[in-house]
Write a protein that holds these residues in place. Structure first.
Motif, PDB file in Angstrom:
ATOM      1  N   LEU A 311       0.802  -1.224   0.000  1.00  0.00           N
ATOM      2  CA  LEU A 311       0.000   0.000   0.000  1.00  0.00           C
ATOM      3  C   LEU A 311       0.838   1.279   0.000  1.00  0.00           C
ATOM      4  O   LEU A 311       0.327   2.356   0.315  1.00  0.00           O
ATOM      5  CB  LEU A 311      -0.928   0.020   1.227  1.00  0.00           C
ATOM      6  CG  LEU A 311      -1.778  -1.224   1.491  1.00  0.00           C
ATOM      7  CD1 LEU A 311      -2.687  -0.981   2.697  1.00  0.00           C
ATOM      8  CD2 LEU A 311      -2.608  -1.589   0.276  1.00  0.00           C
ATOM      9  N   LEU A 326      -6.410  -6.804   6.844  1.00  0.00           N
ATOM     10  CA  LEU A 326      -5.100  -6.205   6.609  1.00  0.00           C
ATOM     11  C   LEU A 326      -3.992  -7.114   7.148  1.00  0.00           C
ATOM     12  O   LEU A 326      -2.966  -6.634   7.647  1.00  0.00           O
ATOM     13  CB  LEU A 326      -5.027  -4.818   7.257  1.00  0.00           C
ATOM     14  CG  LEU A 326      -6.015  -3.775   6.712  1.00  0.00           C
ATOM     15  CD1 LEU A 326      -6.058  -2.551   7.618  1.00  0.00           C
ATOM     16  CD2 LEU A 326      -5.624  -3.368   5.305  1.00  0.00           C
ATOM     17  N   THR A 329      -0.236  -6.877   5.792  1.00  0.00           N
ATOM     18  CA  THR A 329      -0.262  -5.845   4.756  1.00  0.00           C
ATOM     19  C   THR A 329       0.861  -4.842   4.974  1.00  0.00           C
ATOM     20  O   THR A 329       1.130  -4.417   6.101  1.00  0.00           O
ATOM     21  CB  THR A 329      -1.616  -5.105   4.775  1.00  0.00           C
ATOM     22  OG1 THR A 329      -2.664  -6.063   4.581  1.00  0.00           O
ATOM     23  CG2 THR A 329      -1.686  -4.058   3.676  1.00  0.00           C
ATOM     24  N   ASN A 330       1.548  -4.469   3.914  1.00  0.00           N
ATOM     25  CA  ASN A 330       2.603  -3.460   3.982  1.00  0.00           C
ATOM     26  C   ASN A 330       1.958  -2.085   3.827  1.00  0.00           C
ATOM     27  O   ASN A 330       1.597  -1.673   2.733  1.00  0.00           O
ATOM     28  CB  ASN A 330       3.628  -3.703   2.881  1.00  0.00           C
ATOM     29  CG  ASN A 330       4.821  -2.770   2.985  1.00  0.00           C
ATOM     30  OD1 ASN A 330       4.782  -1.746   3.676  1.00  0.00           O
ATOM     31  ND2 ASN A 330       5.892  -3.099   2.284  1.00  0.00           N
ATOM     32  N   MET A 331       1.826  -1.367   4.962  1.00  0.00           N
ATOM     33  CA  MET A 331       1.136  -0.078   4.969  1.00  0.00           C
ATOM     34  C   MET A 331       2.101   1.096   5.031  1.00  0.00           C
ATOM     35  O   MET A 331       1.689   2.241   5.220  1.00  0.00           O
ATOM     36  CB  MET A 331       0.148  -0.028   6.130  1.00  0.00           C
ATOM     37  CG  MET A 331      -0.945  -1.085   6.037  1.00  0.00           C
ATOM     38  SD  MET A 331      -2.201  -0.934   7.327  1.00  0.00           S
ATOM     39  CE  MET A 331      -1.288  -1.543   8.745  1.00  0.00           C
ATOM     40  N   ALA A 334       1.567   4.772   3.423  1.00  0.00           N
ATOM     41  CA  ALA A 334       0.173   4.985   3.039  1.00  0.00           C
ATOM     42  C   ALA A 334      -0.445   6.079   3.913  1.00  0.00           C
ATOM     43  O   ALA A 334      -0.030   6.297   5.048  1.00  0.00           O
ATOM     44  CB  ALA A 334      -0.612   3.694   3.168  1.00  0.00           C
ATOM     45  N   PHE A 336      -3.528   7.212   5.971  1.00  0.00           N
ATOM     46  CA  PHE A 336      -4.750   6.743   6.614  1.00  0.00           C
ATOM     47  C   PHE A 336      -5.384   7.854   7.457  1.00  0.00           C
ATOM     48  O   PHE A 336      -6.164   7.578   8.365  1.00  0.00           O
ATOM     49  CB  PHE A 336      -4.443   5.538   7.514  1.00  0.00           C
ATOM     50  CG  PHE A 336      -4.059   4.295   6.768  1.00  0.00           C
ATOM     51  CD1 PHE A 336      -5.022   3.485   6.193  1.00  0.00           C
ATOM     52  CD2 PHE A 336      -2.719   3.949   6.635  1.00  0.00           C
ATOM     53  CE1 PHE A 336      -4.674   2.340   5.509  1.00  0.00           C
ATOM     54  CE2 PHE A 336      -2.356   2.801   5.964  1.00  0.00           C
ATOM     55  CZ  PHE A 336      -3.327   1.986   5.380  1.00  0.00           C
TER      56      PHE A 336
END
Length: 348
Positions: A311, A326, A329-331, A334, A336
Motif C-alpha cells: 500500500l 489487513l 499488509t505493507n502499509m 500509506a 490513513f
C-alpha cells in the motif's frame, strides 16, 4: 442455353484478318483472347487484357487473380484496382491467403478501399485475414473465426460479432458503435484505445489481452475475465465489474472511480496509481496486490481483503477499514488520515 464465355461478344474483333491488332483495339477471341494477351511481354497489353477479362464475370476474375503477382508493378496495381465490392466478396471465396495477397498489394493504392458493408460472413473461417481499415458496417460476422485477424482501424459500426472468435485479433482503433459483441472471444486480442463505453461485455473473455488506454466507462463487465491482461490507463469508471476476474492484470493508472467491484478478484494485480475514488470494492480480493499510489477516498471497503498487499503511498483518507482484512499488509507510506481502522480506532 448458357452463354459460352469464349464466344466473342459484340465489342470483340474476330481472328482471321491480316491487320495486326492495335493496343487500343478490342480483345481478340473473347475470354480466350484476353487469356492469351495476359501472357504478353508488353505491360500495356497485359493491363488492357485485365480490363477486358473483368467483362467475363467469375471466369474473368480467375484470370485476374494470378496477375496480383505479375512481375511488373503497373500490372499488379491495375489488377488490384479492379476489385470493388462485388469482386471483393468473390475474392474472399478463394480463401484468406489469396485475399491477403491482394490486400498487401492494394493497401497503398488510392481508391482501393475494402467495402464489405452488410456482407454476410456468418460462420466463415477468416482466421488471419487482413481487414485493416475495412468498412464492415452492418456486416454479419456471427460465429465467424477471426482468430489472428488484422482489423486495425476497421469500421465495425452495427456489425454482428455475436459468438465470433477474435482471439489474438488486432482491434486497435476499431469503431464498435452499435456492434453486437455478445459471446465474442477476445482472448489475447489487442483492444488498445478501443471505445467500448456502455457496452454489454458481461461474461466475455479478455484473458491475456491488451486494453491499454481503452475506454470502458459504464460498461457491463460482470463475470468478465481479465486474467493477466494489460490494461494500463484503462477507463473503467462507473463500470460494473461484479465478480470480474482481474487477477494478475496490469491496471496501473486505471480509472475505476465509482465502479462496482463487489467480490471482484484482484489478487496479485498491479494497481499502481489507480483511481478507486467512490468505488464499491466490498468483498473484493486484493491479496498480494500492488496498490502503491492508488486513491481509495470515498470507496466502500467493507470486507475487502488487503492481506499481503503493498500500500505504499496509497490514499485511504477518511475510509472505513473497520471490516477490512489487513493481515501482513505493507502499509508503509500509506495515508490513513481520518480512516477507521480494523480495531475501530480512527487513524490520526
Amino acid at each position: 442455353m448458357p452463354e459460352n464465355p469464349d464466344r466473342p461478344k459484340e465489342y470483340d474483333a474476330v481472328l482471321g484478318g491480316q491487320i495486326p491488332s492495335l493496343l487500343s483495339g478490342a480483345v481478340l477471341g473473347g475470354l480466350a483472347g484476353a487469356k492469351h494477351r495476359l501472357k504478353s511481354e508488353v505491360v500495356e497489353y497485359r493491363i488492357g487484357a485485365l480490363r477486358e477479362a473483368l467483362n467475363y464475370g467469375n471466369a474473368g476474375l480467375e484470370l485476374i487473380i494470378p496477375m496480383l503477382e505479375d512481375k511488373a508493378r503497373e500490372v499488379r496495381d491495375a489488377a488490384c484496382l479492379l476489385f470493388r465490392k462485388s469482386e471483393q466478396i468473390i475474392l474472399l471465396t478463394h480463401g484468406v491467403a489469396v485475399w491477403n495477397k491482394w490486400r498487401v498489394r492494394s493497401i497503398h493504392l488510392e481508391g482501393c478501399d475494402v467495402d464489405l458493408k452488410e456482407v454476410n460472413l456468418s460462420g466463415v473461417d477468416l482466421s488471419g485475414v487482413d481487414f485493416s481499415k475495412a468498412d464492415l458496417c452492418g456486416a454479419n460476422l456471427c460465429g465467424a473465426n477471426l482468430c489472428g485477424a488484422n482489423l486495425c482501424g476497421a469500421n465495425l459500426c452495427g456489425t454482428n460479432l455475436c459468438g465470433a472468435n477474435l482471439r489474438k485479433a488486432n482491434l486497435k482503433g476499431v469503431n464498435f458503435k452499435g456492434a453486437d459483441l455478445s459471446k465474442a472471444n477476445f482472448q489475447e486480442a489487442d483492444l488498445s484505445g478501443a471505445d467500448l463505453r456502455g457496452f454489454n461485455l458481461s461474461y466475455l473473455n479478455f484473458r491475456w489481452g491488451k486494453l491499454n488506454q481503452a475506454n470502458l466507462c459504464g460498461a457491463d463487465l460482470r463475470w468478465a475475465n481479465f486474467f493477466q491482461a494489460s490494461c494500463k490507463g484503462i477507463n473503467l469508471s462507473e463500470a460494473n465489474l461484479y465478480t470480474a476476474n482481474l487477477r494478475e492484470a496490469n491496471l496501473s493508472e486505471a480509472n475505476l472511480s465509482e465502479a462496482n467491484l463487489t467480490i471482484a478478484n484482484l489478487e496479485k494485480t498491479y494497481l499502481s496509481d489507480a483511481n478507486f475514488s467512490g468505488a464499491n470494492v466490498s468483498g473484493a480480493n486484493f491479496r498480494e496486490a500492488n496498490v502503491s499510489g492508488a486513491n481509495f477516498m470515498g470507496a466502500d471497503l467493507n470486507n475487502t481483503d488487503l492481506s499481503d498487499a503493498f500500500l505504499y503511498r496509497a490514499n485511504f483518507k477518511g475510509v472505513d477499514l473497520s471490516d477490512a482484512f489487513l493481515y501482513r499488509t505493507n502499509m508503509e507510506g500509506a495515508d490513513f488520515q481520518g480512516a477507521i481502522m480494523p480495531n475501530c480506532t480512527i487513524h490520526e
